[in-house]
Design a protein around this motif. Sequence first.
Motif, PDB file in Angstrom:
ATOM      1  N   GLU A  75      40.660  -1.636  20.711  1.00 50.70           N
ATOM      2  CA  GLU A  75      40.439  -2.152  19.358  1.00 50.70           C
ATOM      3  C   GLU A  75      39.302  -1.351  18.729  1.00 50.70           C
TER       4      GLU A  75
ATOM      5  N   ARG B 231      41.535  -1.334  12.880  1.00 49.81           N
ATOM      6  CA  ARG B 231      41.174  -2.587  12.214  1.00 49.81           C
ATOM      7  C   ARG B 231      40.073  -2.317  11.197  1.00 49.81           C
TER       8      ARG B 231
ATOM      9  N   SER C 285      45.007  -3.564  10.865  1.00 48.68           N
ATOM     10  CA  SER C 285      44.774  -5.001  10.867  1.00 48.68           C
ATOM     11  C   SER C 285      43.572  -5.251   9.968  1.00 48.68           C
TER      12      SER C 285
ATOM     13  N   SER D 194      40.557  -7.865   8.249  1.00 50.12           N
ATOM     14  CA  SER D 194      39.745  -9.072   8.199  1.00 50.12           C
ATOM     15  C   SER D 194      38.934  -9.063   6.909  1.00 50.12           C
TER      16      SER D 194
ATOM     17  N   ASP E 216      45.003 -11.838   8.596  1.00 49.11           N
ATOM     18  CA  ASP E 216      45.136 -12.571   9.850  1.00 49.11           C
ATOM     19  C   ASP E 216      43.798 -12.945  10.461  1.00 49.11           C
ATOM     20  N   HIS E 217      42.711 -12.577   9.780  1.00 43.82           N
ATOM     21  CA  HIS E 217      41.375 -12.890  10.298  1.00 43.82           C
ATOM     22  C   HIS E 217      40.428 -13.087   9.124  1.00 43.82           C
TER      23      HIS E 217
ATOM     24  N   ALA F 131      41.171 -16.976  13.106  1.00 44.65           N
ATOM     25  CA  ALA F 131      42.228 -15.992  13.330  1.00 44.65           C
ATOM     26  C   ALA F 131      43.582 -16.683  13.413  1.00 44.65           C
ATOM     27  N   ARG F 132      44.626 -15.927  13.057  1.00 40.05           N
ATOM     28  CA  ARG F 132      45.973 -16.484  13.068  1.00 40.05           C
ATOM     29  C   ARG F 132      46.505 -16.645  14.493  1.00 40.05           C
TER      30      ARG F 132
ATOM     31  N   GLU G  78      44.749 -11.670  17.171  1.00 39.00           N
ATOM     32  CA  GLU G  78      44.021 -11.264  15.971  1.00 39.00           C
ATOM     33  C   GLU G  78      42.516 -11.547  16.059  1.00 39.00           C
TER      34      GLU G  78
END
Length: 398
Positions: free
Chosen positions: A116, A141, A179, A181, A209-210, A266-267, A271
């Motif tokens: 990540e 991300r 991704s 946030s 998703d965050h 988070a979803r 995530e």
Amino acid sequence: MSAVSAVPSSLSTPYGGGDLSVYIHVPFCAVRCGYCDFNTYTATELGGGGSQREYSANAMREMDLTLADDAAHGIDYDRVSTVFFGGGTPTLLPADDLVAMLSHLRSLVPFAPDVEVTTEANPDSVTPASLRTLVEGGITRVSFGMQSAVRSVLATLDRTHDPERVPQAVAWAKEAGLSVSLDLIYGTPGETVADVETSVRAALACDVDHLSAYSLIIEGNTAMARRLRHGEISEPDPDDMADKYELIDDLTSAHGLQWYEVSNFARSTAERCRHNLAYWRGADWWGIGPGAHRHRRGMRAWNVKHPSRYAGMLSQGVLPVQEFEQLTAQDRLLERIMLELRIADGLPVEEVPGQTRGMLAVHRDRGHLDPHALAEGRAVLTREGRLLADAVIRDLVP
């Protein structure tokens, strides 16, 4: 202490293997926000080798020295599991510079297949092209500093971006394959509950998703603190802050985002920010950059703060370490209780010292701890407990 090593020989014990997280601090901002107490600098505050243009080369030099220092003390790692570019505003640097630092790190320590890699960004510090470059270079991300969707709140915070830029930046990031946030701040002086609802709904409308939602803390050495001392603004009210937190929790939950740390939602498990979870669970990490902290099995060290001094030490082949400390068993216990109790997975009951373990039942009966989780051997905060987390933690620490 010796400035050459981040691990004094009297404190180091050789060990190998395991995962490593890496934090890379990029201390540059276009404008200093009035509430910010982080180690950041605008262009007019820099010089003497600490400029943005030279930063990536300096950071890569520190990576080399850190790896050599680890090797000299018998420390190595199997792989890097998470990387986080924080700041400051990392995306003030050219995207190629962030990619170069990431590539250099990968050449030193292998990356996990599912690594990540997060970068923080302001909504107005990215373009579709820069985001594509980041993705092509291995960033997975992005965390945008949205803070609020209300212009008056952004003005109080000294934030300069247009709130209408946020959904555009999120769309660009998603199109690039990142991704996403969003970060919010609540409790800004003059902000109403309705303002918070507007901001959260705007963030959720971006279908991220965050979401992170942090309560404003007015630090003592900031422009906002000076305004507070002069009576220009009011201190955040605890009851008002609680109302806003409960609203945030209700709205995120209704949208399918569940809390996994007091300020983070988070979803799904996938995530969650694994880099922050590494901090909260006491993992090892490198800290690269001015003022960055590192942690190795209970030994913590931190770098000199100013970019010019940081660059000067590196130019002499010296790790830019300011100071270090070896955490005692009591220190580590305190940190484990303080950090793990804040996450939804909770704290194993057996980690609570015997002399304070009775307080678990007290806080269960007060509605602060989930009774079902406690019966299964874990201390997990309820929503009311999250609002009073500091008080619960104090009662569990001997």
